[in-house]
Design a protein around this motif. Sequence first.
Motif, PDB file in Angstrom:
ATOM      1  N   LYS B   2      25.641  15.275 -17.042  1.00 29.03           N
ATOM      2  CA  LYS B   2      24.925  15.129 -15.751  1.00 29.03           C
ATOM      3  C   LYS B   2      25.836  14.358 -14.715  1.00 29.03           C
ATOM      4  O   LYS B   2      26.658  13.703 -15.178  1.00 29.03           O
ATOM      5  N   THR B   3      25.591  14.912 -13.578  1.00 26.14           N
ATOM      6  CA  THR B   3      26.388  14.418 -12.454  1.00 26.14           C
ATOM      7  C   THR B   3      25.270  14.194 -11.123  1.00 26.14           C
ATOM      8  O   THR B   3      24.113  14.766 -11.403  1.00 26.14           O
ATOM      9  N   LEU B   4      25.711  13.025 -10.237  1.00 20.50           N
ATOM     10  CA  LEU B   4      24.991  12.868  -9.492  1.00 20.50           C
ATOM     11  C   LEU B   4      25.163  13.560  -8.120  1.00 20.50           C
ATOM     12  O   LEU B   4      26.210  13.827  -7.683  1.00 20.50           O
ATOM     13  N   LYS B   6      23.526  15.428  -4.329  1.00 22.90           N
ATOM     14  CA  LYS B   6      22.438  15.784  -3.341  1.00 22.90           C
ATOM     15  C   LYS B   6      21.407  16.866  -3.744  1.00 22.90           C
ATOM     16  O   LYS B   6      22.118  17.968  -3.881  1.00 22.90           O
ATOM     17  N   PRO B  30      18.178  18.568   8.627  1.00 19.29           N
ATOM     18  CA  PRO B  30      18.553  18.335   7.618  1.00 19.29           C
ATOM     19  C   PRO B  30      19.012  19.147   6.369  1.00 19.29           C
ATOM     20  O   PRO B  30      19.085  18.798   5.205  1.00 19.29           O
ATOM     21  N   GLU B  33      24.212  20.447   4.631  1.00 21.03           N
ATOM     22  CA  GLU B  33      24.993  20.301   3.478  1.00 21.03           C
ATOM     23  C   GLU B  33      24.817  21.742   2.639  1.00 21.03           C
ATOM     24  O   GLU B  33      25.793  21.873   2.128  1.00 21.03           O
ATOM     25  N   ILE B 170      14.123  14.394   3.273  1.00 14.64           N
ATOM     26  CA  ILE B 170      14.698  13.366   2.346  1.00 14.64           C
ATOM     27  C   ILE B 170      15.083  14.186   0.836  1.00 14.64           C
ATOM     28  O   ILE B 170      15.800  13.445   0.289  1.00 14.64           O
ATOM     29  N   GLN B 173      18.420  15.264   0.981  1.00 19.83           N
ATOM     30  CA  GLN B 173      19.535  14.208   1.061  1.00 19.83           C
ATOM     31  C   GLN B 173      19.543  13.465  -0.090  1.00 19.83           C
ATOM     32  O   GLN B 173      20.563  12.725  -0.458  1.00 19.83           O
ATOM     33  N   MET B 174      18.620  13.352  -1.087  1.00 23.28           N
ATOM     34  CA  MET B 174      18.379  12.461  -1.985  1.00 23.28           C
ATOM     35  C   MET B 174      19.177  12.852  -3.138  1.00 23.28           C
ATOM     36  O   MET B 174      19.641  14.150  -3.506  1.00 23.28           O
ATOM     37  N   MET B 175      19.886  11.786  -3.981  1.00 28.53           N
ATOM     38  CA  MET B 175      20.752  12.219  -5.204  1.00 28.53           C
ATOM     39  C   MET B 175      20.063  11.527  -6.430  1.00 28.53           C
ATOM     40  O   MET B 175      19.455  10.722  -6.302  1.00 28.53           O
ATOM     41  N   GLU B 176      20.245  12.612  -7.420  1.00 31.72           N
ATOM     42  CA  GLU B 176      19.927  12.490  -8.708  1.00 31.72           C
ATOM     43  C   GLU B 176      20.462  13.124  -9.668  1.00 31.72           C
ATOM     44  O   GLU B 176      21.425  13.884  -9.356  1.00 31.72           O
ATOM     45  N   PRO B 177      20.463  12.678 -11.038  1.00 31.31           N
ATOM     46  CA  PRO B 177      21.272  13.337 -11.942  1.00 31.31           C
ATOM     47  C   PRO B 177      20.802  14.567 -12.059  1.00 31.31           C
ATOM     48  O   PRO B 177      19.343  15.206 -12.071  1.00 31.31           O
ATOM     49  N   ILE B 254       7.885  15.708  -2.290  1.00 32.68           N
ATOM     50  CA  ILE B 254       8.114  14.216  -2.388  1.00 32.68           C
ATOM     51  C   ILE B 254       6.706  13.570  -2.345  1.00 32.68           C
ATOM     52  O   ILE B 254       6.577  12.675  -2.973  1.00 32.68           O
TER      53      ILE B 254
END
Lengths: 182, 356
Positions: B2-4, B6, B30, B33, B170, B173-177, B254
């Motif tokens: 797993k990596t963090l 966006k 947004p 990226e 959002i 833009q959010m980071m999660e594993p 969300i």
Amino acid sequence: MKKYLIAGFGGQGVLFIGRILAQAGLEEDKQVTWLPSYGPEMRGGTANCSVIIAAKKIGSPIVSRPDIAVMMNTPSYKKFLPHVVPGGFMFLNSSIIPDTAALPSRADIRILRVPINEMAHEMGKDSVANIIMLGVIQAVTPVVSDAAIQAALAGISTKNHELKELNEKALNIGYQYGVSLG
Amino acid sequence: MKTLMKGNEAIAEAALQAGCRLFFGYPITPSTEIPEYMAKKMKRVGGTFLQAESEVAAINMVYGAAAAGERVMTATSTPGFSLMQEGVSYIFAAELPVVIVDVMRHGPGLGGLGATQADYFQLTKGGGHGDYHPIVLAPATVMEMVELTYLAFDLADEYRNPVILALEGISGQMMEPVEFMPYRPKALPPKTWAATGIGDKPKVNIVSYVLANEAGELHNLHWAKKIERMRAAEQRYDTYRMDDAEFALVAFGISGRIAESAVDILRAEGIRIGLFRPISLWPFPTDGMRKYSRIRGWLSVELSAGQMVDDVRLTVGSGTPVHFFGRQGGMTPDPEDVAEAFKMALHNELNAGGVR
């Protein structure tokens, strides 16, 4: 579940502090979310990010009532002071946020003042002030292990050996300061 | 491992893993990226990234590339997505597999960057002209963004239809594993319809229209059949604590996550409530929702003036109260606000049954 809100000016490394905390949570195989503030605030000169570290699946990733708040400038302090949960913690960059009776305060949370800019300046590297703050946070309110924080920090700055050493040193200086605060 | 990551970057990486080798787009926050990631990585996998001069150009480049049989994608945000609508209508008519990412910003007009879901009508009711439907998928976590991106390319190819991934700014833009499971493509027939221009196969010509009314209607009827096939087979949803629920929140993306936290708050107060989270916004998961006929009241939680709530009402019928709670303009409610709104909206039903 622990909720962080880290806020300050753009360029103070608030998103980076959050990034390391989230990565450290991941190192321990916890559930994590990292959410940068997004909107006119960024243009107005402030930036903030929400981090959640939890054992179980995270519902809303938005932190409006943090357990741990890290405020790097006065506008952020004023804005978010009412939102910290009772019994929570607020870490302040006292190099910027003056210790004055004119500012609002709260008795039901623990407010810790850390002169991170002076401390970083003494180290000879102004830009590690945020890492010093991270060390203080880890000493006072550890949510993950010290090893996980160290691994997360090293993992992100591995390319530059000099920076890696500086970060380690800054983390340690902050940690010791946090321990001294009790 | 797993990596963090966006959300936007995870979508771009998943697209590459799913074999997307062409990206045409025009950057807009947004969603930026996604083109940024593609610009960095596409060349390494032997593909092409091209920044178009506008969204109108980008969607037509995507149209052309899809006609040549390549896996192709574009990404944009609400105002750019509006500019692409003509192209989406044409792509549907030409029956081409295309994946589009709409990282929503609010509106009407230019709109700010805060969380919003106000593109729901445009996404699900046909933002362009004519009787058509793209498949619309709404992820709630970064991991789900990866899974749904893989799925989007398969569905696009399977139905020769545009598939749209819709997420809030959002969430992008959010980071999660996130973990990239190996992409295993669905077994699909070769694209013999593609205008590849090589070899000695019969000449193909991809058009989006016929001028004779009789033939035109036949086309429409053919598309209608495909719409019905997609409607029947591609409904997706998730549930949270619905097993013994008497009441339900319905929310996607969300809002689904905020509503999930609200469910926990209300459950702690002894209210038997669950969450129904549509994953496919089109087709709306009517079959799944109708299984919960015992629900005594619904609350649709959206970041809009109330759009999906119409589909909830159509699905559950007039016998059950369906209410709406939302925030707009980039604002998000706290889970506590949702819990409070639920108690206000379904006050009578709660009291009638007694709070349990």
